[in-house]
Scaffold this active site. Structure first.
Site, PDB file in Angstrom:
ATOM      1  N   GLY A 128      33.941 -23.475  -7.376  1.00 27.39           N
ATOM      2  CA  GLY A 128      34.093 -22.180  -7.337  1.00 27.39           C
ATOM      3  C   GLY A 128      32.849 -21.158  -7.121  1.00 27.39           C
ATOM      4  CG  ASP A 145      27.917   0.479   9.501  1.00 30.00           C
ATOM      5  OD1 ASP A 145      28.311   0.331   8.309  1.00 30.00           O
ATOM      6  OD2 ASP A 145      27.582   1.811   9.739  1.00 30.00           O
ATOM      7  CG  HIS A 178      26.429   7.014   9.817  1.00 24.27           C
ATOM      8  ND1 HIS A 178      26.176   6.230  10.745  1.00 24.27           N
ATOM      9  CD2 HIS A 178      26.961   6.089   8.780  1.00 24.27           C
ATOM     10  CE1 HIS A 178      26.365   4.915  10.651  1.00 24.27           C
ATOM     11  NE2 HIS A 178      26.965   4.903   9.417  1.00 24.27           N
ATOM     12  CD  GLU A 179      27.938   6.986   4.707  1.00 23.02           C
ATOM     13  OE1 GLU A 179      29.225   6.629   4.499  1.00 23.02           O
ATOM     14  OE2 GLU A 179      26.929   6.338   5.032  1.00 23.02           O
ATOM     15  CE  LYS A 214      30.879 -22.813 -10.603  1.00 21.18           C
ATOM     16  NZ  LYS A 214      30.891 -21.714 -10.130  1.00 21.18           N
ATOM     17  CG  HIS A 269      31.562   4.810   8.244  1.00 25.14           C
ATOM     18  ND1 HIS A 269      31.623   3.788   8.901  1.00 25.14           N
ATOM     19  CD2 HIS A 269      30.173   4.836   7.938  1.00 25.14           C
ATOM     20  CE1 HIS A 269      30.639   3.134   9.242  1.00 25.14           C
ATOM     21  NE2 HIS A 269      29.598   4.104   8.756  1.00 25.14           N
ATOM     22  N   PRO A 324      29.812 -18.540  -7.384  1.00 26.51           N
ATOM     23  CG  PRO A 324      27.735 -18.412  -6.829  1.00 26.51           C
ATOM     24  CD  PRO A 324      29.301 -18.225  -6.399  1.00 26.51           C
ATOM     25  N   GLY A 325      29.653 -17.288 -10.769  1.00 30.81           N
ATOM     26  CA  GLY A 325      30.100 -16.285 -11.952  1.00 30.81           C
ATOM     27  C   GLY A 325      31.405 -16.283 -12.230  1.00 30.81           C
TER      28      GLY A 325
END
Length: 687
Positions: free
Chosen positions: A241, A539, A464-465, A247, A468, A243-244
């Site tokens: 799986g 982006d 710009h934001e 396991k 989006h 990481p984190g």
């Protein structure tokens, strides 16, 4: 979890357990012997006499005898009466050690070549007659000093060599013997006396994986339940799986739940600079495990030693990892029997493991531990929120929805960061906003309010934001927007936060919508300012990888066709050639460019048709710096996806009501039909 020392402790109940001899005792015994020798035979240092003192002693007739040693030193012994006069207060008392009287000279004097003449002249001046002071000449050898001088340099070399080899061996090998135990296993053992507090109740969100592992633990506890049906215990289980995902935590829970010895070691502990050490450590590990069988051996990060043979680019040189892997394969399932030893291993690089290691008989089960979904994240939050003082406004389901794609380790970090943020604000409990700030901190980085940004740059970032946000709000398959900010975080000057839909497969339309709103920022800059900036770097990187994946991996291109060049086995990691021709590469490049250009034009068309709301949103961003989905809904209205969803729900509801009405009408129609049929029968009968 492997330690630098071998911490395998023998069972207290085992009378035959051998205690390991520590070589440091040899050095301690030698040091004590030297100290005792000095105390017994040396005592205090003899006082040195000057020429004037010797003359006074001769004049007072206090000297009993003189012993000249090796023609270098004269040892002067005084009479008992002279010592009692008090003229020599600095003369040390005679030492007695272990019942033996040690008579030592009272003074010593470094003589020259004319000592005999000096002594004769001094006695003549003092009025000595025929009875002169007796003088003896003695030759002595200091055997201890000779041996010590001969052994000192080799001893220093040996000590330096041992110290150097200990450091090179990573802290002295497995036991107290240092370099002599470098081939011993470094596994840490947990048995009944070890205090492992982790159990399966501390592992949340891994129900399928827990079921698989718990069955192994249950087999060890109740073997008859399975053996009476002819079943055999699995020889090994491989946890795979990202990481984190938990396991290693799952392995800790096994150590806490199983009532059998549990060996824990990391794959890197087998690898050493010395040739043959890795294979030796594997042999020693399985030797210890067989002695304590039934038991469980956990190898964390097994890819450090289990990498596929022949994939290391060493060009024929001897590879210590391959030798170690060969020994591991033999021990797990070779010609000899290996009963009662279960192997657990964990890795996030299963694609590079050797096929011989992955086969049944070595790892019978491959347990996939994936990123948690919404329900599993909720359970993980409940576990990690136990020690945290939370406020009444905390909704765990809401927190789980705000963390899509987070692993168990990420959620633990969110809980810890929220507590630190609340403590920084001098709060008594952790509130909802602290958790949201923690999520922003982990995803976007540290907030940088003091970063100097000019108004022109700030305006560019705002538009710009806003680009989006506008495109994503108006597209059907775009991820729902949570908030937009132009406050710098980490390396980003602004950010838009989304809550992506948790789906297992993605259609071409959904991918194109994601690419369109990713390009909305650059499209907004070009439409408003007539020029573009470097702010769209992340982006462009994202959509380029996505477009190449669509064409090369997912077969979503008409010109390339249903062909995938993706290699899930990882066998072509070190390939020197591409799996397609140069002509195909050109077609792929053209298709990728066409997809990106199409998405960019689509984003520009959406922004051109909604220029008024784009400007309104950007100005609001410049004013508030942070806006939320409620502000966008006030400006744009409801999202297109929500409208489509509501329309579909309405249609489904109407269809359900129609089916219900049909079911209610069906008995009436059947009744009328039966009545009609019976009437027609009666008419025929009359006829």
């Amino acid at each position: 979890m492997a330690d630098n020392t071998n911490r395998t402790t023998p069972d207290k109940n085992d009378k035959n357990a051998k205690q390991r001899f520590n070589t440091n005792w040899i050095f301690a015994i030698l040091a004590v012997a030297i100290i005792l020798f000095e105390i017994i035979f040396s005592g205090k240092t003899v006082q040195k006499a000057t020429t004037n003192m010797i003359i006074d002693m001769i004049n007072n007739h206090d000297i009993e005898k003189i012993v000249v040693v090796n023609k270098e030193i004269a040892e002067i012994y005084l009479k008992k009466e002279a010592l009692e006069t008090g003229r020599y207060p600095d003369v040390p008392k005679q030492n007695v050690g272990l019942g033996l009287k040690s008579i030592k000279p009272n003074y010593s004097y470094n003589i020259g070549d004319d000592f005999s003449a000096f002594l004769a002249e001094a006695q003549e001046n003092a009025g000595y007659g025929k009875e002169k002071i007796p003088v003896d000449y003695d030759k002595r050898k200091n055997y201890f000093a000779d041996v010590l001088s001969w052994l000192l340099f080799p001893a220093l070399l040996i000590v330096f060599w041992l110290f150097f080899m200990k450091r090179m061996a990573g802290g002295g090998g497995a036991g107290g013997g240092g370099i002599f135990n470098v081939g011993k296993s470094r596994a840490q053992i947990f048995d009944k006396e070890s205090n492992v507090k982790t159990n399966f109740s501390d592992v949340a969100g891994l129900e399928e994986a827990k079921t698989e592992v718990m069955e192994i633990v249950d087999f060890l506890k109740n073997p008859k339940k399975y053996t009476q049906l002819g079943g055999k215990i699995p020889k090994g289980a491989l946890l795979i799986g990202p990481p984190g995902t938990g396991k290693t935590l799952l392995a800790k829970a096994v150590a806490g739940e199983a009532n059998v010895p549990f060996f824990s070691i990391s794959g890197s502990d087998f690898v050493e600079m010395f040739v043959g050490v890795g294979a030796s450590r594997v042999r020693d590990l399985f030797k210890q495990a067989k002695e304590k069988a039934p038991c469980i051996v956990f190898i964390d990060e097994i890819d450090a030693v289990g990498r596929a043979r022949g994939k290391n680019v060493n060009f024929g040189s001897n590879d210590e990892r391959e030798n170690t892997l060969n020994q591991l394969l033999t021990e797990m399932d070779g010609f000899g029997t290996n009963i009662g030893v279960i192997i657990l291993a964990a890795t996030n690089r299963a694609d590079i493991l050797d096929r011989a290691l992955m086969r049944a008989g070595r790892f019978d089960r491959q347990i996939h531990v994936e990123l948690p979904d919404l329900t599993e994240r909720e359970a993980i939050f409940k576990v990690h929120l136990r020690p945290i003082k939370i406020g009444k406004d905390i909704d765990i389901i809401f927190l789980a929805k705000q963390t899509p794609g987070f692993s168990g380790a990420d959620i633990a970090n969110v809980c810890n960061e929220s507590a630190l943020i609340a403590a920084r604000k001098n709060k008594t409990v952790v509130e909802k906003q602290d958790f949201l700030d923690a999520v922003d901190r982990i995803v976007g980085g540290l907030e940088r309010k003091n970063k100097i940004i000019s108004f022109a740059e700030k305006k560019t970032i705002a538009y710009h934001e806003a680009g989006h946000a506008t495109v994503s709000w108006l597209l059907e398959y775009a991820s729902p927007l949570v908030k937009v900010t132009i406050i710098p975080r980490g390396r980003a000057l602004g950010a838009a936060w989304y809550l992506p839909e948790e789906r297992q497969i993605t259609t071409r339309e959904q991918l194109l919508d994601e690419m369109a709103y990713a390009l909305g920022g650059r499209a907004s800059e070009e439409l408003v300012f007539g020029k573009i900036s470097t702010g769209a770097l992340s982006d462009l990187e994202k959509i380029t990888k996505q477009a190449y994946a669509m064409v090369s991996f997912f077969g979503m291109s008409d010109k390339v066709g249903n062909i995938s060049f993706y290699d899930s086995s990882g066998q072509s990691d070190f390939g020197f050639t591409k799996p397609y021709s140069e002509k195909t590469a050109e077609i792929i490049d053209h298709e990728v460019k066409d997809i990106i250009d199409e998405s960019y034009l689509r984003a520009k068309e959406i922004l051109k048709g909604n220029m008024k709301v784009l400007v309104e949103l950007a100005e609001l961003l410049l004013e508030k710096e942070v806006i939320f989905s409620e502000d966008l809904e006030r400006i744009f209205g409801k999202r297109k996806a929500e409208l489509v969803k509501e329309e579909k729900e309405t249609q489904d509801k109407k269809a359900l009501e129609n089916k219900k009405d049909e079911k209610e009408d069906e008995p009436v129609k059947v009744k009328e039909k039966k009545k009609k049929d019976s009437t027609s029968k009666k008419t025929k009968h009359k006829e």
